[in-house]
Design a protein around this motif. Structure first.
Motif, PDB file in Angstrom:
ATOM      1  N   PRO A 150     -76.183  11.810  77.100  1.00  0.00           N
ATOM      2  CA  PRO A 150     -75.090  10.991  76.542  1.00  0.00           C
ATOM      3  C   PRO A 150     -74.940   9.297  76.746  1.00  0.00           C
ATOM      4  N   THR A 151     -75.746   8.995  77.852  1.00  0.00           N
ATOM      5  CA  THR A 151     -75.729   7.606  77.983  1.00  0.00           C
ATOM      6  C   THR A 151     -77.083   6.704  77.127  1.00  0.00           C
ATOM      7  N   LEU A 152     -77.541   7.695  76.280  1.00  0.00           N
ATOM      8  CA  LEU A 152     -78.543   6.920  75.236  1.00  0.00           C
ATOM      9  C   LEU A 152     -77.696   6.840  73.974  1.00  0.00           C
ATOM     10  N   THR A 153     -78.395   5.867  73.116  1.00  0.00           N
ATOM     11  CA  THR A 153     -77.793   5.805  71.780  1.00  0.00           C
ATOM     12  C   THR A 153     -78.426   6.879  70.807  1.00  0.00           C
ATOM     13  N   VAL A 154     -77.690   6.899  69.466  1.00  0.00           N
ATOM     14  CA  VAL A 154     -78.278   7.949  68.667  1.00  0.00           C
ATOM     15  C   VAL A 154     -79.640   8.034  68.508  1.00  0.00           C
TER      16      VAL A 154
END
Lengths: 368, 504, 373, 308
Positions: free
Chosen positions: B95-99
């Motif tokens: 969740p804490t990373l970008t797509v």
């Protein structure tokens, strides 16, 4: 770890561990189901029973490079000189003092030396409980009328030692700023500091005197060299060019920091630190304000060996070489005759009482 | 031996877990460019089989053949290298990373020593365009609705050049329209030669998308068929092993006085966005009000506000006409509210603790479970025994850690716990998620019973079928608002589906 | 533990079997033996005799044949184990709620300070009033000190790990300041006046034995801990918050107030440990108070795995090692630093039995069964 | 002297320089903690790793007569401890707090024991200061940067490098993924436990650098427990800085600046009890924490062993 896991690990695993731990404890117990031989090896019955000396440290360790080490060194010298037998126990907690003393009592030691004012109360208790046991205690004296007769209180006029160091510092400073890095404010440290500052003022009334005690929350007491180094640097930044370091390895950190800077001199404490500190420090170590703890324990052992042990307080000061200044060693050439003469003069003055440090008879040197 | 058009073949796959034979000599083949549905209940062994294919588990026996070659897949890395991609039921997105970061994870391109995000972003955009999978490569995954997260997962697989794509329960979190768009994506993929394994327990969808269907039950292949050959009822009985009643039996509602009244409630989400923009509605005694909507449109926050778990910014929640003190779950419980939380494992149970304790989670401090501050073990156990009996919870004994039970039994325990208190209002959020058909039937029946006994029921579910089957009234949420209300008896799927997309 | 079937018949967890007992016990035997062997190797490297050292350690801790006044060293081991036990219970309680109270040392200090102040400042009270008052003061001070961290955690979300570390340092300073200033007695050494006789926690046996009522209190704390954590509603609440905070919240438990309550009780226990030490052993507060009990007790708590029996055994083990160390040094000249090395290995082996199993597996010739990764 | 007078005459540039120096070992510990914990492994054993490095740096620097060799050896020693921590917590899934505590106890014991057995009289050669006669005389910057220990420079560089590594490289991306959602990393083909081992080793190496500061910069000798709890302060800074290098580094300054200030205030004779003055850094930290409303959020998988 997340809080959930912490809890879960606790919740799920516990029952298994109890038998495991129980066995661990049981094994320790069982390990000595083997016949517990009385510990004879400590005292082999020889032709003539050796005199046995036991030393109990306070919570500092034998290698504190300070008074515990110094006390032990005196005892070891006595071992060499008189062939006595000596052992030491280091205390981990203040509550261990009485227990460790007890160990030596049980083993029939002739003299038990305790080190440091922290042990004053427990040593007295033990002395009262075992009136026939000889004790000596470093840094503590008993002055009331009920003082135990079997304890030799080894006291030091640290203020005189500090005073002499202050005289040297006050005369050697070119910047007219002198400094000091001290360990926790306990009585011996306070006496060093106040004597030192009095000594500086005695020869150099307009010198600026800086000084800091290590605070109780500034890392481990007497053992935060980094803190000591930082404070020495503060003082050098304020222009101090002679700094007195009196605070175990905290103070030693100060000396090491001084050694990194040109033109600043340091003064050691307790022992002649020329012989205990690293080579780096030798070149800047002007002198050390000595407190001959080693001499005092040596003499205490000697008195037992020679059969003239007497209880009561024994003050080690300038008159009996119990305190003094260490040689200038590497810096000898930089010390002028004026300084040497002055030091000599002050020594005489302190001896005959014409010069006072101002701490004579002060019960609480740490009070302002 | 292998037919040329077969891309993948799994032969005799067997996997045993302590106490369970999860896969028992399973054979499965996948042809090039087909959608092969794997149909089965929760716990039938579908996910285990696919995790074996993806290298997450090693089979105890069996072989995997890919393009006519026998392969061993030790790790996902191997699977990826062989062109197998997987979209897991629980998304494998950080969740804490970008797509972009999520997509390139493990397959990063570098510029010098540094991460190169520009090049992959171009490719991601390209893939998005090609397959109609619209995503923003720079958004953080935690900010995306689940439907979009699923697209990210598919793009992630395509980015890795997957030729075989496994989708594990992909429609569980989608609206009907999103399901449609997923299906068209799948058709596009198939057309380009990608082969798809589609895992589901939803008969309608399987029938709609699959070319072939293989049904699993209790770790075994029950049979293979095609949508044309098998009807829904037939598939259902293959899946469950007995005929299934697909309709919930219920009499018309007889609404009584208003029990729950929500008045213009506004609230923020955890990420400090306005999640509820002024929501008002009533629920009466003896009726089931269903809240339909795509997840992430404020339902979670709404339930939390009603149950006292979240402080509203404005507005009021009245229970039987009395305002509930904000932010006190205990007060709500004490006044007759029961709550089946949406994420059972996170909010509903304490996995490490016994079934018995979990059955008194909200009342253990009260008599008879606790007297003078001391827990009454006997009372707690006899309560457990009673509920185990009444709610048909399958457990070896009452002190088994509830985490060891199956999802269905866990959920039945949650229901049992919440139903064991005097209940004026039931808030049921996703009450049958991850639960087997038998348990679903059971839970639905109990909810209807509660209604008939005079409780007000607020049902929140992402499963439109569930909403349609149970609700007397249906409210549709979109963007933190109630955007429509329909009568449960007359509502149409398509109509509700449009409302869920915010198309009023 | 017994379990109950769905039909409600109680039955024991499993039938008794020696094999089961052995399989539970052998890792422990192996752990301790291995820890001793490893530490022994270290001792040997430095030229000392490990066997003599260990014999002395055990004698010093437990069995030493004493003089007439000192029947056994085991009582001293109990004296040493007392603070470990009380502190580790406090720390364990925090763990149960998912809180890491590294601040036991500071709470111990504050507890000692408060009970000494009550101990010497009030006079003329009968002991039945004064002693409990002094103890309660210690408990309250520890509770309050930990309560700061608990409150900051509950109200502001401040991580308790950081706050309790910081509070430790502040506690050292406060105690040092008080002892050197406001409540210094008028002798040479910086310390407080002696507490009144009415506030002394008496010994259980005549002098010179030091075993005192504090030990009984500590055992009572362990029993109380058991009832609090495993039998009371509050305890279940604490454990549920630790096991799954969100589920607890959903079930109506006020998580923040649970944090606060847990920290307060945890700190109260640590404060009690300080009170016991000063009221039973010191009977005044010296400038340099105990060193490191609060930190070592974290290890005791971890070793005890949160269960009071485990904690008690771990405290006993640590007490024995601490108590035996002095005699070991006396008798064999091995420095007591080696104790820490042994503690480390015992903890590792007890906490991770897999290591012991693997070590023995490797030691065996056939390697076929070694799992392939 | 009056507090206000003193505050006016303090040399703040010098103060900041001192704080930077003092921050060095703490920041190394914090950075080490960040790598380990970002990968999901709690590391409260930093104190022990620093301590063993301090000892080994000293001993080897003396033996080899080279501070550089000492430094490498010290880092290696800390990495060995880190490797054990990894082994316990990753392979054997020991509670990570237990494992870290074991590291601390073991390091204290073994260094003390060896020190006692072997002594530490010789003085170790120092690592150089980064000092440039010309640059040093630049106002402010000169004092702050150009007469400072080598390791302080290394620390500053590591702060920047760690930021880049964690947030701009594949390595960092993988590390964060492993610490947040290891299963996602696993399904993306990343060997979760190997990443964890390696990051724990990095953590050890950084703690090793921190330990070297004590014996190769501050004093040329070793004394038992000389790290004086700074590893724990480092952990506090890490949490305070939300597991991110630059904020964590700033948090160490938040701590060392007041300490330096307290030292100066005492030196200038401000009439406040010095015992209480020395609590300044701790008080300020608590107050700041209480004032900062944002809750710090640890990596989601922190403390959880990864089991397939």
């Amino acid at each position: 770890m997340t809080e959930e896991e912490k809890g879960e690990q606790f919740a799920m695993k516990q029952p298994l561990y109890i038998p495991t731990l129980a066995t661990a404890v049981a094994i320790l117990l069982a390990a000595c189901a083997a016949p517990a031989q009385p510990v004879q090896q400590a005292a082999p019955a020889q032709q003539k029973p050796k005199i046995k000396v036991g030393l109990v440290t306070d919570v500092g360790s034998l290698d504190d490079r300070s008074f515990n080490a110094s006390a032990w060194e005196g005892v070891q010298r006595a071992v060499r000189d008189f062939g006595v037998e000596a052992k030491a126990i280091e205390s981990k907690q203040p509550t261990d003092y009485i227990k460790n003393i007890q160990t030596f009592v049980n083993e029939g030691y002739d003299l038990i030396i305790t080190v440091g004012f922290l042990m004053g109360d427990d040593t007295r208790k033990a002395a009262e409980m075992y009136p026939n046991q000889k004790f000596a205690i470093v840094d503590v004296g008993y002055f009331d009328e009920n003082a135990p007769k079997n304890v030799m209180g080894l006291l030091f006029a640290e203020d005189q030692s500090g005073f002499l160091a202050g005289v040297v510092a006050g005369m050697m400073t070119k910047s007219n700023v002198v400094g000091g890095v001290y360990g926790l404010a306990i009585p011996p440290v306070c006496r060093f500091r106040k004597g030192y500052e009095a000594g500086v003022r005695f020869v150099n009334s307009n010198a600026r005197i800086l000084g800091v005690y290590q605070g109780p929350s500034d890392g481990t007491p007497f053992n935060n060299p980094q803190w000591g180094a930082a404070r020495a640097r503060d003082q050098m930044n304020e222009g101090a060019d002679v700094i007195f370091s009196a605070g175990g390895t905290t103070g030693n950190g100060g000396l090491e920091e001084i050694a990194k800077t040109q033109g600043v001199l340091g003064i050691g404490v307790d022992q002649d630190q020329y012989f205990t500190l690293s080579d780096n420090v030798k070149k800047i170590l002007l002198t050390s304000a000595m407190k001959r703890v080693d001499q005092s324990t040596y003499l205490a052992v000697k008195s037992v060996v020679e059969g003239d042990f007497k209880g009561g307080n024994r003050v080690f000061d300038i008159t009996n070489d119990g305190i003094g200044l260490a040689p200038f060693h590497d810096l000898d050439s930089q010390v002028s005759n004026d300084v040497r003469n002055k030091v000599q003069e002050v020594i005489e003055g302190l001896k005959n009482g014409s010069i006072k440090t101002g701490l004579e008879g002060v019960a609480d040197p740490c009070a302002n | 031996m292998t037919r040329p058009d077969v891309v993948l073949e799994m032969r005799g796959i067997t996997k045993r877990f302590p106490g369970v034979l999860a896969n028992d000599h399973i054979n499965l083949d996948l042809r090039k460019g087909e959608v092969h549905a794997l149909l089965g209940e929760n716990g039938a062994g579908k996910s285990t089989l696919m995790n074996i294919l993806y290298g997450l588990y090693q089979p105890d026996a069996g072989e995997i053949w890919l393009d006519g070659r026998r392969v061993t897949i030790h790790s996902p890395r191997d699977a990826i290298a062989l062109g197998i991609g997987m979209v897991h039921q629980h998304f494998m997105l950080v969740p804490t990373l970008t797509v972009t970061e999520n997509i390139i994870l493990g397959l990063e391109t570098r510029r010098g020593l540094l991460l190169d995000e520009a090049t992959p972003q171009q490719r991601i955009r390209q893939i998005s365009r090609d397959f109609g999978l619209e995503i923003d490569p720079e958004a953080y995954v935690k900010d995306l609705p689940v439907g979009v997260q699923q697209r990210v997962e598919i793009v992630k697989a395509l980015y890795r050049n997957a030729r075989v794509l496994v989708l594990d329960e992909p429609t569980a979190v989608l609206t009907p329209l999103e399901v449609e768009s997923l299906f068209s994506t799948l058709r596009a993929l198939v057309k380009r030669g990608v082969s798809v394994i589609f895992i589901s327990h939803k008969l309608k969808e399987v029938k709609a998308i699959a070319d072939r269907i293989t049904v699993l039950r209790q770790g075994r292949v029950v049979g293979s068929t095609t949508p044309a050959e098998a009807g829904e009822a037939q598939l259902a009985s293959m899946m469950v092993g007995r005929p299934v009643i697909l309709k919930v039996d219920k009499s018309p509602a007889q609404p009584g006085p208003v029990v729950l009244s929500v008045r213009d409630v506004k609230a923020m989400s955890d990420r400090r966005a306005m999640a509820l923009q002024g929501v008002s509605f009533d629920v009466r005694a003896g009726e089931i009000v269903g809240i339909a909507g795509v997840e992430g449109n404020g339902q979670t926050e709404l339930v939390e506000v009603i149950t006292g778990l979240r402080q509203p910014l404005a507005g009021q929640v009245l229970l039987c006409g009395q305002p509930l003190p904000a932010w006190s779950p205990r007060a709500a419980i004490d006044r007759g509210m029961s709550h089946i939380p949406e994420d059972r494992y996170k909010y509903g149970i304490v996995a490490a603790y016994s079934l018995a304790i979990n059955l008194v989670l909200s009342v253990f401090h009260r008599p008879p479970f606790s007297r003078n501050g001391l827990l009454q073990r006997r009372a707690i156990l006899s309560n457990a025994e009673r509920l185990v009996e009444e709610f048909d919870i399958r457990a070896p004994h009452a002190e088994v850690p509830i985490g060891k039970l199956s999802g269905g039994n866990q959920q039945k325990a949650v229901v049992a716990r919440e139903f064991s208190r005097p209940m004026k209002l039931l808030v049921a959020a996703q009450p049958t998620r991850g639960v087997d058909v038998g348990s679903i039937e059971f839970i639905h029946k109990r909810i209807v019973q509660a209604r008939d006994a005079g409780a007000a029921v607020l049902l929140v579910s992402a499963e439109l079928d569930e909403i349609m089957a149970l609700s007397d009234r249906i409210l549709v949420m979109f963007g933190g608002r109630i955007v429509g209300e329909r009568d449960g008896r007359t509502a149409r799927r398509e109509d509700i589906g449009l409302l869920m997309m915010g198309k009023v | 533990m017994s379990s109950v079937t769905a039909q409600g018949q109680s039955r024991s967890a499993a039938p008794f079997s020696w094999q089961r007992v052995w399989s539970g016990v052998w890792p422990a035997v192996a752990s301790v033996v291995l820890a001793l062997v490893i530490a022994g190797a270290v001792i040997t490297i430095t030229g000392a005799d490990p066997v003599a050292a260990y014999r002395a350690l055990v004698e010093g801790a437990l069995l030493r044949e004493g003089t007439a006044t000192r029947p056994t060293a085991f009582l001293e081991t109990l004296v040493s184990a007392t603070p470990y036990l009380v502190l580790a219970l406090g720390i364990s309680l925090g763990f149960a709620a998912g809180l890491f109270n590294i601040g036991a040392e500071g709470q111990l200090y504050m507890g000692a300070l408060a009970s000494v102040v009550v101990g010497f400042a009030l006079s003329g009270l009968p002991w039945i009033v004064h002693l409990p008052l002094a103890l309660v003061a210690g408990v309250l001070a520890g509770a309050l000190w930990a309560g700061i961290a608990g409150w900051l955690k509950a109200a502001r979300g401040a991580p308790e790990v950081v706050v309790t570390i910081m509070l430790n340092y502040i506690a050292y300073a406060v105690v040092n300041y008080m002892v050197n200033g406001p409540i210094r007695h008028t002798g040479t050494a910086p310390r407080t006046p002696d507490i009144q006789a009415s506030a002394v926690l008496p010994t259980l046996l005549p002098a010179p034995e030091r075993i005192h009522w504090g030990f009984v209190l500590a055992i009572a704390c362990a029993v109380g801990y058991y009832f609090l954590l495993y039998r009371s509603a509050l305890g279940l609440r604490i454990r549920l918050v630790g096991a799954n905070r969100e589920a607890a919240r959903y079930a109506g438990i006020n998580v923040n107030s649970t944090y606060l309550i847990t920290m307060v009780i945890s700190g109260g226990l640590c404060g009690m440990a300080g009170a016991i030490e000063v009221l039973a052993l010191y009977r005044y507060l010296p400038t340099e108070f105990t060193t490191g009990y609060g930190f070592e007790s974290i290890a005791v708590a971890l070793l005890g795995q949160g269960h009071p029996v485990g904690v008690a055994l771990a405290a006993l083990l640590f007490g024995a090692l601490a108590n035996g160390a002095g005699y070991m040094q006396f008798s064999s000249g091995v420095s007591n630093y080696i104790i820490a090395v042994m503690q480390a290995f015992i903890i590792v082996f007890v906490a991770a039995p897999g290591i012991v199993r693997d070590l023995f597996r490797w030691a065996r010739p056939k390697r076929a069964e070694v799992e392939v990764e | 002297m009056d507090l206000v007078d003193v505050l006016l005459r303090i040399d703040y540039v010098f103060l900041l320089a001192a704080a930077l120096r003092a921050a060095t070992p703490i920041a190394f510990a914090a950075l080490g903690g960040i790598f380990s914990e970002r990968a999901g492994v709690i590391n409260i054993g930093l104190e022990g790793m620093m301590l063993i490095s301090a000892y080994v740096c000293y001993r080897v620097a003396v033996l080899a007569a080279s501070p550089a060799v000492g430094l490498v050896a010290g880092m290696a020693a800390a990495m060995v401890l880190a490797g054990l921590h990894g082994l316990f917590s990753i392979r054997y899934q020991t509670n990570q707090v237990v494992s870290g505590t074991v590291v601390n106890i073991f390091a204290a014991g073994i260094t003390g024991f060896l020190f006692r057995a072997l002594g530490a009289q010789e003085s170790a050669p120092y690592l150089p200061n980064i000092s440039h006669p010309l640059l040093k005389s630049i106002p402010v910057i000169g004092t702050l940067l150009f007469d400072q220990p080598l390791l302080m420079w290394v620390m500053l560089i590591v702060v920047v490098v760690a930021t880049v590594v964690l947030f701009r490289t594949p390595w960092g991306l993988r590390t964060r993924a492993v610490g947040e959602l290891p299963r996602a990393a696993d399904t993306a083909g990343i060997p979760v436990n190997r990443m964890r081992y390696l990051n724990v080793l990095i953590s050890g190496a950084l703690a090793g650098l921190g330990g070297a500061f004590f014996t190769l910069h501050t004093v040329s000798t070793f004394t038992p427990l000389m790290t004086s709890g700074q590893g724990f302060i480092g952990l506090a800074a890490m949490i305070f800085g939300n597991w991110t290098p630059i904020p964590a580094f700033l948090a160490t300054l938040l701590f060392t600046l007041p300490q330096a200030l307290a030292g100066q205030l005492q030196m200038f004779g401000v009439p406040l009890p010095y015992q209480l003055l020395s609590t300044l850094p701790y008080l300020l930290t608590i107050i700041t924490l209480a004032g900062v409303v944002r809750r710090s959020t640890p990596p989601a998988a922190l403390g959880t062993p990864y089991v397939k």
